[in-house]
Design a protein around this motif. Structure first.
Motif, PDB file in Angstrom:
ATOM      1  N   HIS A 240       0.855  -1.307   0.066  1.00 41.55           N
ATOM      2  CA  HIS A 240       0.030   0.140   0.135  1.00 41.55           C
ATOM      3  C   HIS A 240       0.989   1.321  -0.028  1.00 41.55           C
ATOM      4  N   ALA A 241       0.682   2.466  -0.790  1.00 42.29           N
ATOM      5  CA  ALA A 241       1.145   3.533  -0.774  1.00 42.29           C
ATOM      6  C   ALA A 241       0.034   4.777  -0.808  1.00 42.29           C
ATOM      7  N   GLU A 242       0.373   5.607  -0.160  1.00 39.93           N
ATOM      8  CA  GLU A 242      -0.475   6.903  -0.427  1.00 39.93           C
ATOM      9  C   GLU A 242       0.282   7.999  -0.054  1.00 39.93           C
ATOM     10  N   ARG A 243       0.200   9.210  -0.677  1.00 39.35           N
ATOM     11  CA  ARG A 243       0.610  10.367  -0.462  1.00 39.35           C
ATOM     12  C   ARG A 243      -0.324  11.357  -0.529  1.00 39.35           C
ATOM     13  N   VAL A 244      -0.732  12.234   0.533  1.00 40.24           N
ATOM     14  CA  VAL A 244      -1.782  13.173   0.356  1.00 40.24           C
ATOM     15  C   VAL A 244      -0.694  14.510   0.210  1.00 40.24           C
ATOM     16  N   PRO A 245      -1.349  15.531  -0.441  1.00 41.27           N
ATOM     17  CA  PRO A 245      -0.782  16.709  -1.214  1.00 41.27           C
ATOM     18  C   PRO A 245      -0.184  17.772  -0.094  1.00 41.27           C
ATOM     19  N   GLU A 246      -0.958  17.698   0.962  1.00 45.87           N
ATOM     20  CA  GLU A 246      -0.344  18.820   1.857  1.00 45.87           C
ATOM     21  C   GLU A 246      -0.469  18.124   3.306  1.00 45.87           C
TER      22      GLU A 246
END
Length: 65
Positions: free
Chosen positions: A38-44
């Motif tokens: 699983h990989a997730e990046r949120v923009p801020e």
């Protein structure tokens, strides 16, 4: 070492990432063979990743929860 994709470009990392998206948050879940589950990046930084999805990837939560 793990290989992940950062902005569409594959990179190998030991956990240290280039200073891209430094005001963002991210969560990575790797298996024992360093495969990305699983990989997730949120923009801020003000937003948080979906930690429940990360826990589900680990099998710590039921998929329907």
């Amino acid at each position: 070492m793990a290989e992940i994709s950062l902005q569409g470009s594959p990179i190998r990392t030991n956990g240290e990432l280039p200073a891209v998206g430094i005001t963002a948050r991210a969560v990575l879940v790797l298996d024992e063979d360093n495969r990305v589950l699983h990989a997730e990046r949120v923009p801020e930084i003000a937003r948080e990743p979906d930690y429940d999805r990360a826990l589900k990837a680990l099998g710590w939560m039921e998929a329907g929860s």
